[in-house]
Design a protein around this motif. Structure first.
Motif, PDB file in Angstrom:
ATOM      1  N   TYR A   1       0.838  -1.212   0.000  1.00 14.76           N
ATOM      2  CA  TYR A   1       0.000   0.000   0.000  1.00 14.76           C
ATOM      3  C   TYR A   1       0.865   1.251   0.000  1.00 14.76           C
ATOM      4  N   ILE A   2       0.525   2.208  -0.852  1.00 15.50           N
ATOM      5  CA  ILE A   2       1.172   3.522  -0.810  1.00 15.50           C
ATOM      6  C   ILE A   2       0.119   4.586  -0.539  1.00 15.50           C
ATOM      7  N   GLY A   3       0.368   5.402   0.488  1.00 15.26           N
ATOM      8  CA  GLY A   3      -0.456   6.565   0.771  1.00 15.26           C
ATOM      9  C   GLY A   3       0.356   7.830   0.539  1.00 15.26           C
ATOM     10  N   ASP A   4      -0.112   8.688  -0.357  1.00 12.96           N
ATOM     11  CA  ASP A   4       0.612   9.916  -0.699  1.00 12.96           C
ATOM     12  C   ASP A   4       0.197  11.041   0.248  1.00 12.96           C
ATOM     13  N   ASN A   5       0.364  10.798   1.537  1.00 12.32           N
ATOM     14  CA  ASN A   5      -0.137  11.712   2.559  1.00 12.32           C
ATOM     15  C   ASN A   5       0.436  13.119   2.449  1.00 12.32           C
ATOM     16  N   ALA A   6       1.690  13.242   2.012  1.00 12.11           N
ATOM     17  CA  ALA A   6       2.338  14.551   1.948  1.00 12.11           C
ATOM     18  C   ALA A   6       1.683  15.461   0.911  1.00 12.11           C
ATOM     19  N   ARG A   7       1.071  14.871  -0.124  1.00 12.56           N
ATOM     20  CA  ARG A   7       0.458  15.678  -1.192  1.00 12.56           C
ATOM     21  C   ARG A   7      -1.065  15.595  -1.159  1.00 12.56           C
ATOM     22  N   CYS A   8      -1.594  15.003  -0.127  1.00  4.63           N
ATOM     23  CA  CYS A   8      -3.037  14.900   0.075  1.00  4.63           C
ATOM     24  C   CYS A   8      -3.567  16.247   0.589  1.00  4.63           C
TER      25      CYS A   8
ATOM     26  N   LEU B   1      -9.792  16.269   7.505  1.00  2.80           N
ATOM     27  CA  LEU B   1     -10.251  15.845   8.819  1.00  2.80           C
ATOM     28  C   LEU B   1      -9.780  14.421   9.122  1.00  2.80           C
ATOM     29  N   VAL B   2      -9.941  13.531   8.156  1.00  3.95           N
ATOM     30  CA  VAL B   2      -9.523  12.144   8.345  1.00  3.95           C
ATOM     31  C   VAL B   2      -8.005  12.038   8.408  1.00  3.95           C
ATOM     32  N   GLU B   3      -7.318  12.742   7.523  1.00  4.04           N
ATOM     33  CA  GLU B   3      -5.855  12.679   7.489  1.00  4.04           C
ATOM     34  C   GLU B   3      -5.231  13.169   8.792  1.00  4.04           C
ATOM     35  N   SER B   4      -5.895  14.103   9.467  1.00  2.00           N
ATOM     36  CA  SER B   4      -5.372  14.626  10.732  1.00  2.00           C
ATOM     37  C   SER B   4      -5.598  13.665  11.890  1.00  2.00           C
ATOM     38  N   GLY B   5      -6.419  12.642  11.665  1.00  8.53           N
ATOM     39  CA  GLY B   5      -6.736  11.693  12.729  1.00  8.53           C
ATOM     40  C   GLY B   5      -7.856  12.161  13.638  1.00  8.53           C
ATOM     41  N   GLU B   6      -8.479  13.302  13.296  1.00  7.68           N
ATOM     42  CA  GLU B   6      -9.518  13.886  14.164  1.00  7.68           C
ATOM     43  C   GLU B   6     -10.918  13.577  13.653  1.00  7.68           C
ATOM     44  N   TYR B   7     -11.163  12.319  13.313  1.00 12.21           N
ATOM     45  CA  TYR B   7     -12.424  11.978  12.656  1.00 12.21           C
ATOM     46  C   TYR B   7     -13.433  11.312  13.589  1.00 12.21           C
TER      47      TYR B   7
ATOM     48  N   TYR C   1       3.621   2.077   2.678  1.00 17.66           N
ATOM     49  CA  TYR C   1       4.551   3.155   2.355  1.00 17.66           C
ATOM     50  C   TYR C   1       3.791   4.472   2.406  1.00 17.66           C
ATOM     51  N   THR C   2       4.442   5.524   2.917  1.00 15.02           N
ATOM     52  CA  THR C   2       3.804   6.830   2.980  1.00 15.02           C
ATOM     53  C   THR C   2       4.795   7.927   2.644  1.00 15.02           C
ATOM     54  N   THR C   3       4.300   8.973   1.979  1.00 17.11           N
ATOM     55  CA  THR C   3       5.126  10.139   1.695  1.00 17.11           C
ATOM     56  C   THR C   3       5.068  11.142   2.836  1.00 17.11           C
ATOM     57  N   GLY C   4       4.220  10.889   3.828  1.00 19.01           N
ATOM     58  CA  GLY C   4       4.025  11.823   4.934  1.00 19.01           C
ATOM     59  C   GLY C   4       4.471  11.270   6.266  1.00 19.01           C
ATOM     60  N   SER C   5       3.776  11.690   7.323  1.00 20.21           N
ATOM     61  CA  SER C   5       4.107  11.271   8.685  1.00 20.21           C
ATOM     62  C   SER C   5       3.755   9.802   8.905  1.00 20.21           C
ATOM     63  N   THR C   6       4.722   9.048   9.376  1.00 22.13           N
ATOM     64  CA  THR C   6       4.460   7.638   9.661  1.00 22.13           C
ATOM     65  C   THR C   6       3.695   7.469  10.972  1.00 22.13           C
ATOM     66  N   VAL C   7       3.686   8.501  11.822  1.00 20.48           N
ATOM     67  CA  VAL C   7       3.061   8.382  13.147  1.00 20.48           C
ATOM     68  C   VAL C   7       1.546   8.261  13.025  1.00 20.48           C
TER      69      VAL C   7
ATOM     70  N   PRO D   1       2.509  -2.676  12.174  1.00 21.91           N
ATOM     71  CA  PRO D   1       2.556  -2.646  10.704  1.00 21.91           C
ATOM     72  C   PRO D   1       3.951  -2.293  10.191  1.00 21.91           C
ATOM     73  N   LEU D   2       4.311  -2.882   9.066  1.00 26.51           N
ATOM     74  CA  LEU D   2       5.588  -2.576   8.419  1.00 26.51           C
ATOM     75  C   LEU D   2       5.398  -1.328   7.563  1.00 26.51           C
ATOM     76  N   ILE D   3       5.932  -0.203   8.022  1.00 30.32           N
ATOM     77  CA  ILE D   3       5.751   1.080   7.342  1.00 30.32           C
ATOM     78  C   ILE D   3       7.113   1.637   6.955  1.00 30.32           C
ATOM     79  N   GLU D   4       7.209   2.088   5.721  1.00 28.97           N
ATOM     80  CA  GLU D   4       8.435   2.713   5.240  1.00 28.97           C
ATOM     81  C   GLU D   4       8.098   4.038   4.574  1.00 28.97           C
ATOM     82  N   PRO D   5       8.948   5.046   4.753  1.00 27.70           N
ATOM     83  CA  PRO D   5       8.742   6.296   4.008  1.00 27.70           C
ATOM     84  C   PRO D   5       9.094   6.099   2.546  1.00 27.70           C
ATOM     85  N   ILE D   6       8.428   6.848   1.690  1.00 25.96           N
ATOM     86  CA  ILE D   6       8.716   6.803   0.261  1.00 25.96           C
ATOM     87  C   ILE D   6       8.655   8.225  -0.269  1.00 25.96           C
TER      88      ILE D   6
END
Length: 268
Positions: A32-39, A149-155, A236-242, A257-262
């Motif tokens: 899985y890739i989440g492009d969180n940094a450009r979301c 809202l969802v990306e911030s974790g405040e959902y 994999y995420t382009t943003g915060s892994t936390v 979970p196995l998470i790596e920055p990309i």
């Protein structure tokens, strides 16, 4: 074939699709890739979204995936046809499965689509729904504040509930019996959305129907995984892994979970 299934999204929303695939096909491995940094992708030009989607797809193809799911409605509208032409593997989007699910659920063929600005502007859902039922009446509403809202974790709190109620109040005078969550982030707000729309509206996402399409495609290709041990999913995420890790743990129930920055190069 035990090669992984690739799933891409603008951020964490596609985890709702990944979850449905994991539940339906527990032997399959997900990359899985989440492009969180450009979301979020919704407000971006479709040409730019197409570039970002291609970058994620290319990265996973290099990891030898056997099938790709574009688990983002905006990216599906912008890039599905392009990726299907360019890639040597099957590519599935979430709009056609979502349209099928909505048509199957609606008794009146009056359907509301809740989506990002990009998805609503593309008209992709209305086109997909009317290709199935030409007489369908489709109401569309862009909900641009839902993804951040969802990306911030405040959902989950009161603020999220109020924001959903305020946004969906625009539909009070509209007639529909089914609402399709036209963004894969929105199922994380589904409880609040159902409460705001009331008990007479069937609220659904494209996740389960997309997972069924993955199963059908792999079955047809005789490409389903056969393994004795539980698959090891990779994220994999382009943003915060936390925040990414917290949502994976809560939504997918994976403790470590196995998470790596990309990283991806910005378009020129």
């Amino acid at each position: 074939m035990n090669a992984p299934i690739g799933v891409i999204d603008s951020g964490v929303g596609g985890l709702t699709v990944a979850k449905a695939i994991m539940e339906l096909l527990p032997e399959e491995q997900i990359y899985y890739i989440g492009d969180n940094a450009r979301c979020p992708y919704g407000p971006r030009p479709l040409k730019q979204v197409r570039v970002y989607t291609w970058q994620m797809a290319e990265a996973l193809v290099e990891k030898n995936i056997k099938l790709l799911v574009i688990a983002c409605n905006t990216a599906t509208a912008a890039a599905l046809d392009f990726l299907q032409r360019q890639l040597p593997i099957p590519v599935i989007g979430v709009i056609s499965p979502g349209a099928r699910a909505a048509v199957n659920a609606s008794a009146t063929n009056e359907i509301a689509v809740l989506g990002t600005l990009g998805t609503v502007k593309s008209g992709a859902y209305e086109q997909a729904i009317k290709s199935l039922v030409s007489s369908a009446h489709v109401v569309q509403l862009a909900c641009p504040r839902f993804v951040p809202l969802v990306e911030s974790g405040e959902y989950k709190g009161d603020f999220a509930k109020r924001l959903v109620e305020e946004t969906l109040s625009q539909l009070e005078t509209k007639s529909f019996d089914t609402a399709i969550l036209g963004c894969t982030h929105y199922p994380l707000l589904q409880g609040f959305i159902e409460e705001a729309l009331g008990p007479n509206v069937h609220v659904l996402s494209s996740a389960e129907e997309t997972a069924k399409e993955v199963q059908e495609r792999l079955t047809f290709k005789r490409n389903l995984a056969e393994r004795k041990n539980r698959p090891e999913h990779r994220f994999y995420t382009t943003g915060s892994t936390v925040i990414f890790k917290e949502i994976i743990q809560e939504w997918l129930g994976i403790e470590q979970p196995l998470i790596e920055p990309i990283r991806f190069q910005e378009e020129l």
